[in-house]
Design an enzyme around this catalytic site. Structure first.
Site, PDB file in Angstrom:
ATOM      1  CB  THR A   1      -1.205  -0.023   1.038  1.00  0.00           C
ATOM      2  OG1 THR A   1      -1.883  -1.182   0.965  1.00  0.00           O
ATOM      3  CG2 THR A   1      -1.736   1.109   1.411  1.00  0.00           C
TER       4      THR A   1
ATOM      5  NE  ARG B   1      -0.410   1.297   4.365  1.00  0.00           N
ATOM      6  CZ  ARG B   1      -0.939   0.431   5.272  1.00  0.00           C
ATOM      7  NH1 ARG B   1      -1.090   1.464   6.696  1.00  0.00           N
ATOM      8  NH2 ARG B   1      -1.329  -0.583   5.310  1.00  0.00           N
TER       9      ARG B   1
ATOM     10  CG  HIS C   1      -5.338  -8.263   3.982  1.00  0.00           C
ATOM     11  ND1 HIS C   1      -3.395  -9.239   3.188  1.00  0.00           N
ATOM     12  CD2 HIS C   1      -4.294  -6.936   3.887  1.00  0.00           C
ATOM     13  CE1 HIS C   1      -3.202  -8.043   2.833  1.00  0.00           C
ATOM     14  NE2 HIS C   1      -3.669  -6.943   2.950  1.00  0.00           N
TER      15      HIS C   1
ATOM     16  CG  HIS D   1      -1.730  -3.560  -3.125  1.00  0.00           C
ATOM     17  ND1 HIS D   1      -2.507  -5.168  -2.666  1.00  0.00           N
ATOM     18  CD2 HIS D   1      -1.896  -3.079  -1.858  1.00  0.00           C
ATOM     19  CE1 HIS D   1      -3.382  -4.485  -1.503  1.00  0.00           C
ATOM     20  NE2 HIS D   1      -2.846  -3.231  -1.496  1.00  0.00           N
TER      21      HIS D   1
HETATM   22 ZN   LIG Z   1      -3.347  -4.457   1.647  1.00  0.00          ZN
END
Ligand SMILES: [Zn+2]
Length: 543
Positions: free
Chosen positions: A77, A161, A307, A351
């Protein structure tokens, strides 16, 4: 009276069209959207369940680059967001991972941490963040520079972030979610206090209402075709839950009461609410100087859900169906309040994601977990036996970090020790290849995968040896359930890239393009220089 109104109207019309930079064809607002963990095929896997006003609208009425790839590794990320907006790779911008080992500070650092700044808007440390580790200016910095710092730039996301890396160094502000207090915050890097509009937004306590919800499928179950059985052994569980099945309750998380929100599609809805509040509060797209403003939005819940439950879960399918809806709400808002010809929008991902190994093993895929703890233990033993000393500092993100001064003190060559580790590693199960720092510094690699490793390598922040695992293998740091990303393979590297709005024709391109092409393309659409160290090309909107 009528004539007077006519003259005023003519003046306002002339002002908005004739005497501002929009006359040059510049949009009033650029909206960058990053959907965390959105693999390219998620555009089409769930197509039949998408509405007409979200993803489908961007594909059918905008321009889609159908072959867009990350050209470096690792695909995480922090690096993803830094790359999209700077048009260059970790080799230049230095964001080599979310966390890396800093050889000067002798400790692991987090990409957006900044101990020098303070949290603004809550009493936790979640705001001690800034873009100081980002080593190159990005497109937002260039926009600011080009308009004599009159453009407004705002970044919003659940993850710090994902708000900070896009907004760049000179942004007016970045805002992210404090999961302990359930409010959006910022840091003293940007502001002394939260703007009024955000104080009012936080006072609505939307997260408290979200915590009372139960997450159910948004459509009848027969409509879901891309998911495996709801209850299974390879998916993870939400906090305090005992099963992997719907319905999911939003229980308080031990890391922070409101943390559970980010693991549900409600986190994305909360992000859209914040984005719209930011446009209103900051008057984005209505700049009094007539210059272009920029809003960077990142949707993080797609990643958290992905995830835990993996790409073949009902949870992920429903999260994309709901993502499409909230995206549609944002587009509706922009068209109504800014106007389709006045904003330029791009959408991509930071991603993709790997399949859950245990799930695809059922279909005879070669897939599994990389036993990184045994790798580290055995590597220490190997070094001790060979050199009588253990030079290993840590093994992190497929990077072996060595204590170089210790190696020098023994009269040994670092390059030689690195080479021995490369050869030893190739015998460890599920390693595809390995390359050392000295080779990456002194040679140029053009072939996959080392070309990707090289573009993701920054000598002061990367390790001495970097491993590439076989496809569909990754560290089992999250346990045996769920999945992750970070590899050079297409499941992690191929992402959607859509443009829509001011000056964008309808169409599709099948040419192979790279994530580093986005910033230079947006720069030319808004008539500013490409970001300082951009390596990408300006994309052609031709079928
Ligand atoms: Zn991730």
């Amino acid at each position: 009276m009528k004539i007077f109104i006519f003259v005023i109207a003519l003046y306002l019309f002339g002002f908005s069209l004739g005497f501002t930079q929009t006359q040059l064809g510049k949009p009033k607002l650029v909206v960058g959207i990053v959907i965390d963990q959105m693999r390219y095929d998620n555009l089409y896997r769930y197509w039949h369940n998408y509405s007409e006003k979200g993803f489908k609208k961007l594909v059918n009425q905008g321009f889609s680059f159908e072959n867009t790839f990350y050209n470096y590794v690792p695909t995480y990320t922090g690096p993803g967001h830094a790359t999209i907006y700077s048009g260059t790779t970790p080799k230049m911008h230095g964001i080599v991972a979310n966390d890396w080992y800093d050889i000067h500070q002798k400790k692991q650092v987090y990409c957006s941490e900044d101990p020098e700044v303070q949290t603004i808007g809550s009493n936790t440390n979640a705001g001690k963040m800034s873009p100081k580790n980002l080593l190159t200016p990005n497109i937002c910095d260039h926009l600011k520079f080009s308009t004599n710092f009159r453009s407004k730039v705002i970044g919003v996301a659940l993850k710090d972030r994902s708000a900070i890396m896009p907004a760049g160094h000179s942004a007016d502000a970045a805002f992210w979610f404090d999961r302990k207090e359930g409010v959006f915050i910022s840091s003293s890097y940007y502001l002394k206090e939260l703007p009024n509009w955000l104080v009012q937004f936080n006072n609505k306590k939307i997260p408290d209402s979200l915590m009372k919800l139960t997450w159910n499928l948004s459509l009848p179950i027969e409509k879901y075709h891309q998911s495996s059985k709801d209850e299974n052994t390879f998916e993870g569980k939400l906090p305090e839950e005992t099963s992997t099945s719907f319905p999911h309750k939003l229980n308080p998380h031990k890391k922070g009461k409101y943390e559970t929100i980010v693991y549900t599609p409600y986190g994305n809805e909360l992000t859209t609410f914040l984005a719209i509040a930011a446009i209103e509060g900051e008057k984005l797209g209505k700049n009094p100087h007539g210059v272009t403003d920029m809003l960077c939005i990142s949707y993080s819940s797609t990643d958290y859900v992905g995830h835990v439950f993996g790409p073949n879960s009902l949870e992920t399918e429903d999260t994309y169906i709901r993502m499409d809806k909230t995206l549609g709400d944002l587009l509706d808002y922009l068209e109504k309040n800014i106007g389709k010809d006045n904003f330029l929008l791009f959408l991509t991902a930071d991603h993709g994601v790997a399949p859950i190994p245990d799930f695809v093993q059922q279909y005879r895929f070669s897939a599994g977990h990389f036993d990184y703890q045994t790798y580290e233990k055995n590597l220490r033993t190997f070094l001790k036996e060979k050199y009588n000393e253990d030079f290993l500092i840590t093994y992190l993100n497929q990077n072996v970090y060595l204590d170089e001064p210790k190696i020098h003190a023994k009269g040994l060559s670092v390059a030689e020790v690195e080479k021995e580790i490369v050869l030893w590693s190739l015998n460890f199960p599920n390693v595809h290849s390995a390359i050392n720092k000295h080779n990456l510094i002194f040679n140029e690699y053009r072939e996959f995968p080392f070309a990707n490793v090289q573009k993701g390598f920054y000598p002061q922040r990367s390790g001495n040896v970097i491993l590439v695992y076989k496809p569909n293998y990754f560290d089992d740091e999250y346990g045996k359930t769920g999945t992750t990303h970070g590899a050079c393979y297409t499941y992690d590297s191929q992402v959607p890239l859509l443009f829509y709005g001011a000056g964008i024709p309808k169409g599709k391109s099948f040419e192979e393009v790279h994530i580093t092409d986005i910033a230079p393309t947006v720069a030319s659409l808004i008539k500013i220089n490409k970001p300082a160290s951009s390596i990408g090309k300006c994309l052609k909107f031709e079928d």
